[in-house]
Write an enzyme that holds these catalytic residues in place. Structure first.
Site, short mmCIF file in Angstrom:
data_model
loop_
_atom_site.label_atom_id
_atom_site.label_comp_id
_atom_site.label_asym_id
_atom_site.label_seq_id
_atom_site.Cartn_x
_atom_site.Cartn_y
_atom_site.Cartn_z
N CYS A 116 -0.63 -25.55 31.00
CA CYS A 116 -1.05 -26.01 29.68
C CYS A 116 -0.73 -27.48 29.43
CB CYS A 116 -0.41 -25.15 28.59
SG CYS A 116 -0.80 -23.40 28.73
N HIS A 256 -0.54 -28.81 21.57
CA HIS A 256 -1.06 -27.72 22.39
C HIS A 256 -1.28 -26.52 21.49
CE1 HIS A 256 -1.70 -24.72 25.34
NE2 HIS A 256 -0.47 -24.24 25.35
N ASN A 286 -5.46 -19.96 23.23
CA ASN A 286 -4.80 -20.89 24.15
C ASN A 286 -5.69 -21.09 25.37
OD1 ASN A 286 -3.19 -22.16 26.04
ND2 ASN A 286 -1.40 -20.87 25.70
#
Length: 329
Positions: A116, A256, A286
């Site tokens: 990520c 994020h 996500n």
């Protein structure tokens, strides 16, 4: 930080697959509910690649949009970096597949794996080539098709992740503009908190690994949550310190997009009003390496940034990895 040239983002782009997976869809597959998912994660829906659609496909469309925004042709690209943990195949690199499809004939190309945090890592790596004068135009793409490595029967992970791609073109800018500072970190000791056990050289694909579903994401949710809340704050303060700025100087935050509770904790510590934070996790979940660049592109296209704004990008991911970038827009 940069001893030679300033480096900035010349254009952004993103791409999302067409198929939408809502919480209601998931209710039919696993023991969960729309209310349960929204209250714990903030996610309402996520995107999923179509049959035959690959990470390089997502990269291609995001890259085309970024290059259009930057007003450059494929032939002008010197380097392509793709940040992904779901490459089309083990090798060649997805970046090489993208280079060929774009027709970027003079560009070097490689993949980068930082989960990520991949896009932040990609910005840090790509900017060095421009800062030193080695290259003038670098394409950085964050892309993942996590639906291909998520166990649809695991309610701890299947509710969280989605597919997508975001991209930007980096190039030289005036000193004091563009990237002001960068901060990266890692802790491999936490690698077993979020990982895919099989598919590499440690556990090549066998009937046993398939039967045990070891080719799917495994996550220790509570531990990852505690790490994320702490590291988002730490990474934000580190990159501000490097630039000689404080949290009062932040005009906009693009975090994020993992979990609304994590984002809210970061916003609270930075003391930012909600209208200075871009959040789209309710729509996409996500998306790993695509999370930050997709949010960045949407914020840019929505006109959320003004010239001269100080923009903070911050993220964390498997590895464990984390990183932040401070930009003057």
């Amino acid at each position: 930080m940069f001893s030679t040239r300033g480096v900035g983002i010349l254009g952004t782009g993103s791409y999302l697959p067409e198929e939408i997976i809502t919480n209601k869809n998931l209710e039919k597959i696993i023991d969960t509910s729309d209310e349960w998912i929204r209250s714990r994660t903030g996610i309402k829906e996520r995107r999923k690649v179509a049959s035959g659609e690959t990470t390089s496909d997502l990269c291609f469309y995001a890259a085309k949009h970024a290059m259009t925004a930057a007003e450059i042709s494929p032939e002008e690209l010197d380097l392509i970096i793709v940040a992904t943990v779901t490459p089309d195949m083990i090798f060649p690199a997805t970046a090489c597949l993208l280079q060929d499809r774009l027709g970027a004939k003079k560009a070097a190309a490689f993949d980068l794996s930082a989960a990520c945090t991949g896009f932040i890592y990609g910005l840090a790596v790509g900017s060095q080539f421009i800062s030193t004068g080695m290259y003038d135009k670098v394409l950085v793409v964050g892309a993942d098709a996590l639906s291909t490595v998520v166990n649809p029967e695991d309610r701890n992970t299947s509710i969280l992740f989605g597919d997508g791609a975001g991209a930007c073109v980096l190039g030289p800018v005036e000193t004091g503009q563009g990237i002001l500072s960068l901060y990266l970190g890692s802790d491999g000791g936490g690698g077993d908190l979020l990982y895919v056990p099989a598919g590499g050289s440690r556990k090549p694909a066998t009937k046993e690994t398939l039967a045990q579903k070891e080719h799917y994401i495994r996550m220790s949710g509570n531990e990852v949550f505690k790490f994320a809340v702490r590291i988002m704050d730490d990474a934000s303060m580190k990159v501000l310190d490097q630039a000689g700025l404080s949290k009062d100087d932040i005009d906009f935050l693009v975090p994020h997009q993992a979990n609304i509770r994590i984002v809210e904790a970061a916003v609270k510590r930075l003391e930012l009003p909600k209208d200075q934070v871009y959040i789209n996790l309710d729509k996409y979940g996500n998306m790993s390496g695509a999370s930050i660049p997709v949010a960045l592109d949407e914020a840019v296209r929505a006109g959320r940034f003004n010239k001269g704004d100080v923009v903070l990008l911050v993220g964390f991911g498997a590895g464990l990895t984390w990183g932040s970038t401070l930009l003057r827009w």
